[in-house]
Each structure stands twice: as C-alpha cells, then as structure tokens.
Design a protein around this motif. Sequence first.
Motif, PDB file in Angstrom:
ATOM      1  N   TYR A 167      17.697  61.151 -11.759  1.00 24.11           N
ATOM      2  CA  TYR A 167      17.980  59.798 -11.267  1.00 24.11           C
ATOM      3  C   TYR A 167      18.479  59.830  -9.831  1.00 24.11           C
ATOM      4  O   TYR A 167      18.048  59.039  -8.984  1.00 24.11           O
TER       5      TYR A 167
ATOM      6  N   GLN B 285      16.512  58.083  -6.881  1.00 14.97           N
ATOM      7  CA  GLN B 285      17.150  56.866  -6.395  1.00 14.97           C
ATOM      8  C   GLN B 285      17.603  56.988  -4.952  1.00 14.97           C
ATOM      9  O   GLN B 285      17.468  56.040  -4.170  1.00 14.97           O
TER      10      GLN B 285
ATOM     11  N   TYR C 259      27.463  50.699 -10.436  1.00 12.27           N
ATOM     12  CA  TYR C 259      26.259  51.511 -10.250  1.00 12.27           C
ATOM     13  C   TYR C 259      25.037  50.656  -9.935  1.00 12.27           C
ATOM     14  O   TYR C 259      24.149  51.066  -9.179  1.00 12.27           O
TER      15      TYR C 259
ATOM     16  N   SER D  59      21.997  51.182  -4.744  1.00  7.47           N
ATOM     17  CA  SER D  59      20.572  51.480  -4.875  1.00  7.47           C
ATOM     18  C   SER D  59      19.914  51.481  -3.510  1.00  7.47           C
ATOM     19  O   SER D  59      20.439  50.934  -2.539  1.00  7.47           O
TER      20      SER D  59
ATOM     21  N   TYR E  18      28.307  56.836  -5.303  1.00 10.77           N
ATOM     22  CA  TYR E  18      27.901  56.931  -6.708  1.00 10.77           C
ATOM     23  C   TYR E  18      28.544  58.145  -7.372  1.00 10.77           C
ATOM     24  O   TYR E  18      29.062  58.052  -8.504  1.00 10.77           O
TER      25      TYR E  18
ATOM     26  N   ILE F  16      11.713  52.937  -8.211  1.00 13.07           N
ATOM     27  CA  ILE F  16      13.122  53.279  -8.398  1.00 13.07           C
ATOM     28  C   ILE F  16      13.961  52.085  -8.836  1.00 13.07           C
ATOM     29  O   ILE F  16      15.018  52.254  -9.454  1.00 13.07           O
ATOM     30  N   GLU F  17      13.513  50.877  -8.533  1.00 15.12           N
ATOM     31  CA  GLU F  17      14.273  49.704  -8.987  1.00 15.12           C
ATOM     32  C   GLU F  17      14.180  49.559 -10.503  1.00 15.12           C
ATOM     33  O   GLU F  17      15.196  49.365 -11.182  1.00 15.12           O
TER      34      GLU F  17
ATOM     35  N   ARG G 202      16.116  52.335 -12.098  1.00 20.16           N
ATOM     36  CA  ARG G 202      17.560  52.098 -12.084  1.00 20.16           C
ATOM     37  C   ARG G 202      17.986  51.191 -13.235  1.00 20.16           C
ATOM     38  O   ARG G 202      18.958  51.477 -13.947  1.00 20.16           O
ATOM     39  N   TYR G 203      17.262  50.092 -13.426  1.00 22.68           N
ATOM     40  CA  TYR G 203      17.637  49.155 -14.481  1.00 22.68           C
ATOM     41  C   TYR G 203      17.428  49.754 -15.867  1.00 22.68           C
ATOM     42  O   TYR G 203      18.211  49.480 -16.793  1.00 22.68           O
TER      43      TYR G 203
ATOM     44  N   LEU H 153      20.425  52.746 -16.142  1.00 21.22           N
ATOM     45  CA  LEU H 153      21.777  52.191 -16.261  1.00 21.22           C
ATOM     46  C   LEU H 153      21.868  51.162 -17.381  1.00 21.22           C
ATOM     47  O   LEU H 153      22.877  51.093 -18.098  1.00 21.22           O
TER      48      LEU H 153
END
Length: 653
Positions: free
Chosen positions: A354, A358, A417, A421, A529, A593-594, A597-598, A601
């Motif tokens: 990640y 990211q 977190y 991003s 982070y 990566i968006e 990320r969701y 996390l």
Amino acid sequence: MTVEGSPDRFTETRPMEYSGENQTTPQAKCCSPSLKVFIGLLAFCFFTKSLTGAYTKSTITQIERRFEIPSSTVGIIDGSFEMGNLLVITVVSYFGAKFHRPKIIGAGVLLMGIGTLIMALPHFIMSRYMYDTAAAHTNDPANFTMSSTFSSDTQNTVQQLVSGCLKGEVESSPTWVIVLFGNILRGIGEAGIGPLGMSFIDDYARPGNSAFYIGCLHTFGVIGPIFGYSLGSLCASLYVDIGLVDQESVTITPQDSRWVGAWWLGYVVSGLLTLLAALPLWFLPRALPENPQTSKAYHPSNEHKHTLSITEIAKDFWPSIKHLLTNRIYLLYLVSSVLAFNAFAITITYTPKYLEQQFGQSASKTNFLIGVISIPAVALGMFVSGWIMKRFKLGLLGSARLVFFTSVTSLVCIIPYFALSCENIDVAGVTVPYQRSIELQDISCDLLNSCNADCGCPDFLWDPVCGQNGVTYISPCHAGCNSSWGTRQNMTFHGCTCIQSWGLTSGNSSAVLGQCPRESSCTKMFYIYLALQSLAFFVYCLGTVPFFLISLRYCLICGIPAPICFGALIDVTCLKWGQNKCGGRGACRMYDIETFRYLFLGLVSSLQAFSYTLLWIFTTQIKRKVQNDEQMSKDIELQYPVLCDTEQENNVK
C-alpha cells in the motif's frame, strides 16, 4: 539425573533429589542451568521465526513481480503459512506435551529452516529475470528508429518465449508453487514451538519466574521483525540477479514497477539461521533435574500416578472443545477476535504494498522505515500493556475494558489515513487522454491513438517514459518517439508525436526513461502516515496482553482467508497489467491508487468497527456476569451467615 526417553522420566532418581519437605538443594536457589539453556535456545528460535515471518511480508511485491502473478495468488502464498499451521497445531499442542518436548520443538524448527530454504529454491532453477525495455534494443545510440524496429523485435521475443513455454521450459512452470510449499512447511514446523516451549518452561520454572521467562520470549519475538524488515530493505535494494549481470546494464530503478530485488537472498540467510537454532535442541534432555519444592512437573505424590495413554488423553479432547463452543460469552469474544485478526492480517500483509503504490516509495525504503518506526512502537505498546496489568492488577472485567478502550482509540487514529493520499500519476491512455481536449472513455481502447497508430505498439508493453509535458507514456513506442540518444538509464527519446499533440513544439517533444515523479507533498504525507500508524499500533498494543494468547490460539484460521480475499480485491483496482513469459496476464504494473486506498482502509476499518461493537457487547456481558456473581455471594451470606462464618474461620486456620 534422568534417563532420556524412559516411560516414567522421574522414577529413576527422584528419591535422591528429595528426602524431606524442609530440605533445600542448591537448585532451589535458582533455576536449573539446563532450563536457562533451553530458554536461551527457545528465545533464538522465537527470534528466527519472527524474523522470517516479517521478511516474508516484506517480499510480497517482489514475489508478485518475479513470478508475474496477481495479488490474489500472492495472498494464497502468504496464507499458506497458516494453512500448514492449522494442519497440526491442535494435535501438536494437545499431544506434544506428553512426549519429548525439546526434540519435538527442534524437529519443528528444523522443518521451518528447510521450508525457508525451499522458498528460495526457484531463484536457482529459473532463468534470469527479463523485462521489456527500449534500451535493450538500441544498437546505434546516436540515431535509432523506434517505430517498426522496436515493435517487431518485441513481438518476435514474445513469440519465442511463448513457443518455449509450449515446449515445457522451466520458465513456463508455475515455480511459485515451490514457494507455497516451503511456506506450508514453515507453518507446520512453527505449530509446536510456542505451546510446547511455554508449557516446558511453566513445568520447570518457579511460578514467579515463569511469566518473566515467557515475557522474554515474546520480547525476542518482537525484535525479530525489526531485523526481518531491515533485511527485506537491504535485499530489495539489490537487483534480483546480483552477481550474474552487469549492474550498469540494468535500466530500471527500485522505484520502477518492474524492479525485482534479491528476494531469495533473505530466505537463504534466515533459513540458515533457523537451522542453526534447531540443532542444539536435539541434545537437551526430555526432563530437567529440578527441585520438587519449586517444580510443577514433579511432586512425591506423583510417583505412583498412572501414566495416561494417547487414547485416554484424547478422550477429554472433544468434550473440552464442546464446552468452549457452547459458552456464549466465549463465542462472542471469538467472533470479535476473528474480525479483528482478519483486519490485522490484511494490515500486516499489504501495508508495504500500500505504501509503495500510494506514495510512490521503493520497497527498500518502505520496509526499512516499517522496521525501525512501526515495529518498535508495537514492542513498546506490549511492554506498557504488561506494566499496566501488573500495576493495576486488572481482573477479567478491567482487562475487557482496557482492550475495548485501546481498540476504539486505535480505530480513531485510522480516520486521518483517508486524507493522506496522492493522486494517480498522469499516464496517457490509462488515467488521462492523449490530448487535453479529449475525455478518456475506455482505458483499454485508448492505449493507441492517431499519434502512435502507425507504430504497431503491443498493448502488453510496459516501459514507461516521462514526456516533457509531464505525462507518462507506457512506452517510447506509445509516445510516438522515432529516435533516441544515449544508452541505458541515460537514454532520451526524441520526435515523440504524442507529446507534440499536447501543443508542444517539436523541440520540446522528448522523453526520458521512467515514470514522471510524483508531487513533492507525497513524501511528506508518507512520513505523516508512518507516524500515525506507529501511534495507532502503540495504542492498540496497550490492550494486547489481557487477551493476546486467547486470540492467537483460537484465531489461526483467521489468517487464511483475509490475504487471499483482499488480494483479489486489489487485482480489481489494476489499471495496467503486464504479461508473463507464456503470454498470459502477469503482475499489475499500475493501480488506481484512489480505489486502492478506499478498499484497503475501508475494509480494515469496517472489520475493526464490527469487531469492537461485539467487543463492547462482550464487555457488558462480562460486567453483568460479575455483578450477578457478586449478588449471589451476598445472598448466600445473608441466608447462611453461620456457614459463611465457619468457612472463614477454617480459611484462617
């Protein structure tokens, strides 16, 4: 002295060691030297197994790229350790304590060492790592025509590789299965180390010292990952075929999605260390000479006890399991632990990947910082947790409250977190269109454009170049470049028609090897982070001691589905796939990566939220039970005061 391997290990010479209740032997002053040796060897075993485990997590990305496999397959490899562990953990833990425990532990550690070395075996039977690059096709650095020559050479190479796969070359075999098999052996070997080692210490150490010794073992178990991630950082910075190729001929950097570090080297190092830890355990006795006044393994009244057979031992096994599974409060905690451990498995497995995707960091830098920042926070949290338990003498209800408070607080630490991003880099035909005025409709159809339609660029190619317009193109061919200058990593490409389509003049239509760099704020957010993650780990580990052992012993299966299922979810976020040597889909070259990320996390925080909700219900049930027990005790005292007074007098006497 004892006779090693005798049916009754204490009947031979115990009368010589014990002649009266008030007699004190020199061994009563301190623990046996043999016990200290055993604890030292077991601590080294804890160190090596945790080192190897952390190193395995750090090589997830390297293994994925080397074998050209998706994240779901890597998840299977990672979960295979728990699969092997689950096969034998119950049998070894329940029956192993009745036999020669040091030898059983030594056999397990030996199996772990063999399995670790097997995981490195594919490197020595596979051919050298090959990656597509325009620099490899350059013959005349002063003037090189890109269009037809580059694409035809690449297509011929692929055709040769495909035909080689059809002939059954070693490269075509699924050699990642060897890594899977080695990891299963590691899991089988690890199963008995903790349970049998701790029971052995508990049998021969003083009651007051037993907890201290076990705490020392866990300390070494936490130190191991620091060295494991550091070793992973070092190996990730070295090229996979180190010593076999000229390092100057390597045209990619550790930040490149095609880079593969020397993933195998760490397995060789940790495997040899594990073998070294296994050998001395075979020379320890089955039982230790211990003072009967302090030993729980021997008492004079035990001399004439009947030695139980395996059938008699197994008779109480299933009733014990049934008793646990019919306890509603325990089941509530078990489900909560399953959810929490799944979240933990996802976090510990995919955090390095990640961070790489990211924030655009290399695997080497990511592993190093995790090892020196996050892991010490875990160790400190566990130490403080033990101090809190000892200082405030927390009971069951107090422990449950502590776990709930620290868990919820760590969940709150995760919320920031989502704001930390970086945006996807601009890749023509993948995340942005080739021209500014055209909207990107279909990613798969937009890889080719009018500016590169005549170049014959293969869709699977991934050899990114950064144009002067700040946009990344998946290859010089897709950028429409027709000439190059320089060699290897210093190569530049000119006359790129797709860069000109952004409105740049022909003099500004060049590109250089590699992706365009991310914005400078990415590095800053990366460190923020890590700091927040270390804080969350510290707070969460403040509540680990009360229920740490219960969670691990009954949540082994939790570590199997989480990496596999989440690995499949990661594959959904892939924007550009590579191609393996046999023409099939390889490892992912670029992720959204968006969405990544969701998913990462969101799934972790959702699992934790459900887990902590059940933990809150568990805490309320414990509180109600404690209150009911207290009320029942008061009612008995009111109804039978004379009986209670008599019982108290007997207790005083």
